[in-house]
Structure formats: C-alpha cells, structure tokens
Scaffold this motif. Structure first.
Motif, PDB file in Angstrom:
ATOM      1  N   ARG A   1       4.103 -10.812 -12.703  1.00  0.00           N
ATOM      2  CA  ARG A   1       5.501 -10.929 -12.702  1.00  0.00           C
ATOM      3  C   ARG A   1       5.561 -12.180 -11.274  1.00  0.00           C
ATOM      4  NH1 ARG A   1       7.444 -12.688 -16.993  1.00  0.00           N
ATOM      5  NH2 ARG A   1       9.470 -13.044 -16.028  1.00  0.00           N
ATOM      6  N   CYS A   2       4.930 -11.971 -10.947  1.00  0.00           N
ATOM      7  CA  CYS A   2       5.082 -12.653  -9.852  1.00  0.00           C
ATOM      8  C   CYS A   2       4.453 -14.429  -9.343  1.00  0.00           C
ATOM      9  CB  CYS A   2       4.007 -12.553  -7.947  1.00  0.00           C
ATOM     10  SG  CYS A   2       4.039 -13.414  -7.475  1.00  0.00           S
ATOM     11  N   CYS A   3       2.928 -14.538 -10.262  1.00  0.00           N
ATOM     12  CA  CYS A   3       2.148 -15.276 -11.020  1.00  0.00           C
ATOM     13  C   CYS A   3       3.678 -16.232 -12.045  1.00  0.00           C
ATOM     14  CB  CYS A   3       1.105 -15.236 -11.169  1.00  0.00           C
ATOM     15  SG  CYS A   3      -0.080 -15.221 -10.365  1.00  0.00           S
ATOM     16  N   ALA A   4       3.980 -15.467 -12.868  1.00  0.00           N
ATOM     17  CA  ALA A   4       4.654 -16.298 -13.524  1.00  0.00           C
ATOM     18  C   ALA A   4       5.921 -16.942 -13.708  1.00  0.00           C
ATOM     19  CB  ALA A   4       5.238 -14.799 -15.013  1.00  0.00           C
ATOM     20  N   ALA A   5       6.791 -15.466 -12.137  1.00  0.00           N
ATOM     21  CA  ALA A   5       8.179 -16.222 -11.234  1.00  0.00           C
ATOM     22  C   ALA A   5       7.292 -17.751 -10.629  1.00  0.00           C
ATOM     23  CB  ALA A   5       7.861 -15.702 -10.167  1.00  0.00           C
ATOM     24  N   LEU A   6       6.431 -17.827 -10.389  1.00  0.00           N
ATOM     25  CA  LEU A   6       6.144 -19.324  -9.389  1.00  0.00           C
ATOM     26  C   LEU A   6       5.558 -20.518  -9.919  1.00  0.00           C
ATOM     27  CD1 LEU A   6       3.385 -18.563  -6.410  1.00  0.00           C
ATOM     28  CD2 LEU A   6       5.605 -18.645  -6.595  1.00  0.00           C
ATOM     29  N   ALA A   7       5.601 -19.944 -11.960  1.00  0.00           N
ATOM     30  CA  ALA A   7       5.415 -20.498 -13.126  1.00  0.00           C
ATOM     31  C   ALA A   7       6.611 -21.291 -12.803  1.00  0.00           C
ATOM     32  CB  ALA A   7       4.326 -19.985 -13.922  1.00  0.00           C
ATOM     33  N   TRP A   8       7.273 -20.584 -13.205  1.00  0.00           N
ATOM     34  CA  TRP A   8       8.530 -21.158 -13.517  1.00  0.00           C
ATOM     35  C   TRP A   8       8.965 -22.343 -12.701  1.00  0.00           C
ATOM     36  CZ3 TRP A   8      12.879 -20.347 -17.607  1.00  0.00           C
ATOM     37  CH2 TRP A   8      12.490 -19.108 -18.466  1.00  0.00           C
ATOM     38  N   MET A   9       9.236 -21.918 -12.099  1.00  0.00           N
ATOM     39  CA  MET A   9       9.501 -22.259 -10.118  1.00  0.00           C
ATOM     40  C   MET A   9       8.630 -23.596 -10.168  1.00  0.00           C
ATOM     41  SD  MET A   9       9.511 -19.638  -7.490  1.00  0.00           S
ATOM     42  CE  MET A   9      10.523 -20.194  -6.044  1.00  0.00           C
ATOM     43  N   ARG A  10       8.074 -23.735 -10.319  1.00  0.00           N
ATOM     44  CA  ARG A  10       6.353 -24.536 -10.244  1.00  0.00           C
ATOM     45  C   ARG A  10       7.048 -26.441 -11.955  1.00  0.00           C
ATOM     46  NH1 ARG A  10       1.935 -24.209  -8.000  1.00  0.00           N
ATOM     47  NH2 ARG A  10       2.460 -22.913  -6.130  1.00  0.00           N
TER      48      ARG A  10
ATOM     49  N   ARG B   1       0.625  -1.237  -0.224  1.00  0.00           N
ATOM     50  CA  ARG B   1       0.128  -0.263   0.162  1.00  0.00           C
ATOM     51  C   ARG B   1       1.129   0.984  -0.031  1.00  0.00           C
ATOM     52  NH1 ARG B   1      -3.273  -3.245   2.981  1.00  0.00           N
ATOM     53  NH2 ARG B   1      -2.379  -3.084   4.921  1.00  0.00           N
ATOM     54  N   ALA B   2       1.853   0.931   0.505  1.00  0.00           N
ATOM     55  CA  ALA B   2       2.498   2.148   0.327  1.00  0.00           C
ATOM     56  C   ALA B   2       4.132   2.364  -0.401  1.00  0.00           C
ATOM     57  CB  ALA B   2       3.927   1.947   2.139  1.00  0.00           C
ATOM     58  N   GLY B   3       3.239   1.060  -1.763  1.00  0.00           N
ATOM     59  CA  GLY B   3       4.553   1.961  -2.851  1.00  0.00           C
ATOM     60  C   GLY B   3       5.000   0.205  -3.010  1.00  0.00           C
ATOM     61  N   SER B   4       5.378  -0.606  -2.361  1.00  0.00           N
ATOM     62  CA  SER B   4       6.136  -1.640  -2.328  1.00  0.00           C
ATOM     63  C   SER B   4       5.821  -2.709  -3.378  1.00  0.00           C
ATOM     64  CB  SER B   4       7.106  -2.038  -1.662  1.00  0.00           C
ATOM     65  OG  SER B   4       7.559  -2.976  -1.605  1.00  0.00           O
ATOM     66  N   SER B   5       5.393  -2.634  -5.250  1.00  0.00           N
ATOM     67  CA  SER B   5       5.049  -4.035  -5.871  1.00  0.00           C
ATOM     68  C   SER B   5       5.049  -5.012  -5.437  1.00  0.00           C
ATOM     69  CB  SER B   5       4.361  -3.080  -6.956  1.00  0.00           C
ATOM     70  OG  SER B   5       5.816  -2.722  -7.869  1.00  0.00           O
ATOM     71  N   GLY B   6       6.401  -4.542  -5.152  1.00  0.00           N
ATOM     72  CA  GLY B   6       6.961  -6.190  -5.264  1.00  0.00           C
ATOM     73  C   GLY B   6       7.283  -7.460  -3.964  1.00  0.00           C
ATOM     74  N   ALA B   7       6.278  -6.830  -2.716  1.00  0.00           N
ATOM     75  CA  ALA B   7       6.489  -6.891  -1.483  1.00  0.00           C
ATOM     76  C   ALA B   7       5.788  -7.902  -1.147  1.00  0.00           C
ATOM     77  CB  ALA B   7       5.283  -6.014  -0.738  1.00  0.00           C
ATOM     78  N   TYR B   8       4.131  -9.015  -1.718  1.00  0.00           N
ATOM     79  CA  TYR B   8       3.882 -10.011  -2.342  1.00  0.00           C
ATOM     80  C   TYR B   8       4.801 -10.976  -2.760  1.00  0.00           C
ATOM     81  CZ  TYR B   8      -0.369  -7.909   0.352  1.00  0.00           C
ATOM     82  OH  TYR B   8      -1.269  -7.651   0.870  1.00  0.00           O
ATOM     83  N   ALA B   9       5.301 -10.633  -3.379  1.00  0.00           N
ATOM     84  CA  ALA B   9       5.762 -11.434  -4.652  1.00  0.00           C
ATOM     85  C   ALA B   9       7.121 -11.747  -3.688  1.00  0.00           C
ATOM     86  CB  ALA B   9       6.277 -10.229  -5.708  1.00  0.00           C
ATOM     87  N   MET B  10       8.153 -11.563  -3.053  1.00  0.00           N
ATOM     88  CA  MET B  10       9.233 -11.201  -2.547  1.00  0.00           C
ATOM     89  C   MET B  10       8.808 -13.030  -1.361  1.00  0.00           C
ATOM     90  SD  MET B  10      10.980  -9.561   0.748  1.00  0.00           S
ATOM     91  CE  MET B  10       9.432  -9.270   1.440  1.00  0.00           C
TER      92      MET B  10
ATOM     93  N   GLY C   1       0.350 -21.197   0.729  1.00  0.00           N
ATOM     94  CA  GLY C   1       0.083 -19.798   0.634  1.00  0.00           C
ATOM     95  C   GLY C   1       1.124 -19.091  -0.496  1.00  0.00           C
ATOM     96  N   ALA C   2       2.200 -19.603  -1.221  1.00  0.00           N
ATOM     97  CA  ALA C   2       2.544 -18.797  -2.346  1.00  0.00           C
ATOM     98  C   ALA C   2       1.819 -18.475  -3.269  1.00  0.00           C
ATOM     99  CB  ALA C   2       3.552 -20.036  -2.691  1.00  0.00           C
ATOM    100  N   GLU C   3       0.305 -19.118  -3.641  1.00  0.00           N
ATOM    101  CA  GLU C   3      -0.277 -18.979  -4.889  1.00  0.00           C
ATOM    102  C   GLU C   3      -0.924 -17.576  -4.126  1.00  0.00           C
ATOM    103  OE1 GLU C   3      -3.259 -20.947  -7.969  1.00  0.00           O
ATOM    104  OE2 GLU C   3      -1.198 -22.351  -6.910  1.00  0.00           O
ATOM    105  N   ARG C   4      -1.290 -17.712  -2.776  1.00  0.00           N
ATOM    106  CA  ARG C   4      -2.238 -16.866  -2.143  1.00  0.00           C
ATOM    107  C   ARG C   4      -1.362 -15.377  -2.534  1.00  0.00           C
ATOM    108  NH1 ARG C   4      -2.678 -15.129   2.569  1.00  0.00           N
ATOM    109  NH2 ARG C   4      -1.510 -16.789   3.486  1.00  0.00           N
ATOM    110  N   LEU C   5      -0.522 -15.853  -1.961  1.00  0.00           N
ATOM    111  CA  LEU C   5       0.289 -13.813  -2.304  1.00  0.00           C
ATOM    112  C   LEU C   5       0.256 -14.081  -3.650  1.00  0.00           C
ATOM    113  CD1 LEU C   5       3.020 -15.328   0.585  1.00  0.00           C
ATOM    114  CD2 LEU C   5       1.172 -12.770   0.642  1.00  0.00           C
ATOM    115  N   ALA C   6       0.843 -14.465  -4.361  1.00  0.00           N
ATOM    116  CA  ALA C   6       1.138 -14.115  -5.917  1.00  0.00           C
ATOM    117  C   ALA C   6      -0.148 -13.765  -6.320  1.00  0.00           C
ATOM    118  CB  ALA C   6       1.611 -15.030  -6.679  1.00  0.00           C
TER     119      ALA C   6
END
Length: 544
Positions: free
Chosen positions: A401-410, A364-373, A386-391
């Motif tokens: 891009r977070c969902c895409a990163a998880l896709a690569w990991m899977r 909410r403060a502007g860090s779009s990558g916080a959930y992805a991390m 938990g990972a998918e919920r956060l993605a």
C-alpha cells in the motif's frame, strides 16, 4: 529509632471532589454502565480524588473493585466477563494503558461493555496532555485508515462525565488547608509549596526538579544525564520501562568532554543509585518497575517519575537528543511501536540515517507501516528518490500500500507519469487495487482515456472489478454508450456480473426497455441472475 511508615495525609475536599462524588452517586443509583474520566496535570491528586470519591460514596458499599495495572490485565478482565453489575473498574493512569500496543483493543472492549446494562462504573485517571493526544483527530493528509487512537478517542469523548482536577490549590482551598491541624505532611507542604502546588510537593515533584536542575558538576551531572536521556525517551514515544543499558549508553552525549573525562570506572553504578534514591522517602527520579503478575521489582529497568516526565516535556519540547541517544535506542528498544515512533521523531529532526535504521528495526519487530511512514514524510519533503526507495522496502516487507499511497501523492501533484509507474509497482507487489483507484481518480478529473487505459491494466493485473466499476462511473455521469462498452470489456476479462450491474442501474433509472436488453445480453454470456433479478424487481413493482 525506626522511621515511621508512610501515613496517608489528610484530604482537603475541593470543588471537583463534590462534582466527582455526585457523578458516582448518580451512577450507583442507576442501571447503566458509565465511564467517569478524572483528568489533570501530573501529581495534581487525580488518583487520590478518585480514591476518596469511591470510598465515600455510600451507594458503592458492597460493590466489587477491580484495579488492573496493565492493558493486558484489563483485557483479561474483559475476556473473563468479570465486569458484572455492581463493579467499579479503576484504570489509574489510563493514558499508559490506552496508548500502548494493546490500547485500541482495550478501548474497543470498554466501548462494547459500556453499551451493555449496568450498573457498572469505569473510573479512568489521565494526564491533560495525554487526554488531548488520545482525543485528537488524525493528521490532515494521513493515509486512509491511519488513525492509531480511533477507539480510544470514541471512548474518552463519549465519557459520561469528565472531571478536571486543577493544578493548584485556590485561595479557598488553601484556607481550608490552613484549618487542618495536626497533619505534619500537609503542614510541611503548605510551608514549602510555591503557587499553591500542594499535591506536587507532597509527591516530591518539586524537590526532584530542583535536584535535577542543580546537578551540573560531577558526580551529580552523571545522574542528570541519565534522567535527561529518560526524559527524551518518554517524550519521543518510548513509554515503557527503560533498560539500564540504554541509559548507560545514551548518557555520554548529554555530558561535556570535561565531565566525561572526570568520570571514574563506577560512574554509572553511582549515578543510577543516586537516581533511584527516594526524596523524602516518597519518590525517586527513576522509579522501580513491579514484576508483571509477581512480587518485587524487575531487575535492570526503571521508570521516570511522573513529575520529571512532565517537566522534561516542557523544558525539552524542541530539543534534539544527541547521537548517543539514537544509537542507544536502536541497540536497546525492542517493541515495534516504540521503534516506529522514535523513527518518526528522528526523521522530523532531519536524522535520516537514524530514522531508517529505527524503521528497519520496527519493521523486523512487526511494524509493517514503519517504512511507509518515512516514505510519506520524504515525499512531502520533496525527496522523491528517498521516498520511493523506502516504499520499495515497505513492499518487500509486505506492505504494498505504500507504493499506492505515493502514487496518489504524485497524481495530486500533477506528475501522472510517475503516479502510474508507482501504481504498477504497487500492483506488482501485490496491491491489486492500486491501478483501479488511480483509474477512478483519472475518471473523476475528466481524463477518460487515461482512466480506461489504467482500468485495462488493472484487469490485466488480475483486478476483475476495475472495468466494471469504471463502467458504473460512466453510467452515473450519463455516458451510457461508454458504460456499456466497458461492461462488455469487463465481461471479457472475467467479470460476468458487469452487465447485470448496468441492468440494475438502468432499471432504477426507469429505462425498463434498455434494462431488459442488457439483462438478455448478460444471460447470453452466462449470467442468468440478471434476468431473475429483473423479474423480481418488476414483480415487486406490480408489473406482472
């Protein structure tokens, strides 16, 4: 009688001083812009060494000196082009400037200026630990592009000279110190210092540590609780002035039930005053913070003394702060970067609820990558749900891009079905490249059927380049029939330059007849640039 004002103690030259002065002398006589890094532990005399060197190098007489205290003011200097020849830019405690939210912009600006003519000298003092952190490469397995200190690393590792200030006075240095008469500060430091830590004693560091370590009973224990909360905040990534409200709300978790019961109604007022009391009229555990661009100190905030910060990082390296710390941090931290770093530290300690709360505040403060991390951390730990919920939360916040990163990991883990499902989610959330990248990964691992199916899905989702790039991959591996078929499909999905791309590849491979055939096919579907390009290539090759 009035107490005498502060008098700068006499200076004892050591081996690093000679090296530093020679570097500055050479730079002053040259015509280049140079960066000189002075590094060392906390309270070892880095700033004083730089000050004495700049003051005593005769070639710097008449030079301008610019001394910005914040990254913002340093960026202003760069913006107004004040860093002209015959200027010294002094970045004291440069790790604080380079690691903050504007640090990368400042590092990039300095890199650009250092590439221009001089003579200009940039002097930067840094802690050893901070130098190591800022110059470390990104962690293995990090998401592509996740390199928070790329420019700072290039800046520091490319320094013209790096001068290290040793943490203690050696035997020869102590003999030189003993030869100085008439300086009461040095005499007292020599008498009370342990293991040659003269500069630390002068900075009152050891006395601050002694007061901290011995504060176990009321009321001193309340001061200790405030300082410990500040230590934890600094070592876990909150590298900014700490609000009084945070210290007050975090403190109870650092106290026993008996200590909390004994606290009176004014425990915090007394404790904060004690923490701000100066030792030997030099340093306090919690230092005041200057008003940005103005006079006096900011109200309601404090900065932890450097020596106590370094001490806290050493003695509490593996300590987990109490719950009151995380709650207070969520209530009082405001900057996205601080919240994101605290979220990561909470997750690393298994505090999932606090990690998610802090990540949400960071987002909410502007860090779009916080959930992805957090999503990636959960995925590596095996918590796929938990990972998918956060993605999904990251995607909702504008970071598909977070969902895409998880896709690569899977996919790398062998779970192709789930990888494909996540790539579809990424595409639905706006990341049009996710399916194409997964298709290319399948192609490289030999699953041509799966690759083609994913490329078709990518094309259906609006990615006009997916089928063309897959066609080029087939062409490179020698599957000309498959490449041409995919290129025709790409044309059908709206990418009219797919056949032209194959034309150029066949021409470069020397198959001029097939190149001409493909160019004519491209022209038939409206891409006449293929024939024009082939004409120019043949002309340059002499085939008129």
């Amino acid at each position: 009688m009035h107490a005498p004002g502060f008098v700068l103690p006499a200076y004892v030259e050591r081996a690093h001083d000679q090296k530093l002065r020679e570097v500055l002398r050479t730079a002053a006589e040259g015509a280049e812009a140079v960066l000189v890094v002075v590094r060392g532990s906390s309270c070892t005399g880095k700033t004083r060494a730089a000050y004495e060197a700049v003051r005593h190098v005769g070639g710097l007489d008449g030079w301008d000196l610019i001394f910005p205290r914040t990254a913002s003011s340093a960026l202003e200097v760069m913006g107004v082009r004040a860093l002209v020849p015959r200027t010294v830019l002094w970045l004291d405690d440069a790790h604080q400037l380079l690691s903050g939210s504007e640090g990368e912009a400042l590092a990039a600006g300095l890199l650009s200026r250092l590439a221009q003519p001089g003579p200009v000298i940039v002097v930067a003092t840094l802690w050893d630990a901070a130098f190591t952190d800022l110059t470390a490469p990104p962690c293995e397995g990090a998401v592509a592009g996740a390199d928070p200190h790329r420019h700072a690393r290039a800046l520091l590792t490319g320094a013209t000279a790096i001068v290290r200030v040793p943490p203690v006075f050696g035997a020869q240095d102590l003999r030189a110190l003993d030869s100085l008469d008439g300086d009461p500060a040095l005499t007292a430091a020599r008498r009370s210092s342990r293991d040659g830590k003269i500069t630390q004693t002068l900075a009152a560091g050891l006395q601050l540590v002694d007061r901290y370590e011995s504060a176990h009973e009321p009321p001193a224990c309340y001061t200790r609780a405030l300082i410990t909360a500040a230590m934890d905040a600094y070592r876990l990534g909150w590298d900014a002035p700490l609000p009084d409200g945070f210290l007050r709300d975090a403190a109870p978790g650092y106290l026993t039930d008996e200590q909390r019961t004994a606290a009176g109604p004014r425990w915090f007022v007394s404790a904060i005053a004690d923490a701000r009391a100066r030792v030997q009229r030099v340093a306090a555990a919690l230092e005041p913070v200057a008003r940005p661009g103005g006079m006096g100190a900011q109200r309601g905030v404090s900065r932890l003394a450097d020596y106590l910060d370094a001490h806290g990082r050493a003695i509490r390296e593996h300590a987990t702060p109490p719950q009151s710390f995380w709650t207070a941090a969520a209530d009082h931290a405001k900057e996205a970067g601080h919240l994101a770093r605290l979220s990561r530290e909470a997750e690393a300690r298994g505090l999932c609820h606090d990690a998610e709360r802090l990540a949400g505040l960071a987002a909410r403060a502007g860090s779009s990558g916080a959930y992805a991390m957090l999503a990636e951390i959960r995925e590596r730990a095996g918590d796929r749900h938990g990972a998918e919920r956060l993605a999904r939360l990251a995607a909702d916040g504008g970071d598909p891009r977070c969902c895409a990163a998880l896709a690569w990991m899977r996919e790398r883990a062998g779970d192709r079905q789930d990888a494909e499902r996540l790539a579809r989610l990424a595409a639905d959330a706006g990341d049009r490249h996710a399916l194409r990248e997964l298709a290319e990964l399948r192609e490289r691992t030999g699953d041509r059927h799966g690759a083609e199916r994913l490329a078709r899905l990518a094309a259906d989702a609006g990615d006009r380049h997916a089928l063309r790039e897959l066609a080029e991959l087939r062409e490179r591996t020698g599957d000309r029939h498959g490449a041409e078929r995919l290129a025709r499909l790409a044309v059908g999905s709206g990418n009219t330059d797919a056949l032209r791309s194959l034309t150029e590849m066949r021409e470069r491979a020397g198959d001029h007849q097939d190149a001409e055939r493909l160019a004519r096919l491209a022209a038939d579907v409206g891409d006449r640039a293929a024939l024009r390009g082939l004409d120019r290539r043949r002309g340059r090759a002499g085939d008129r």
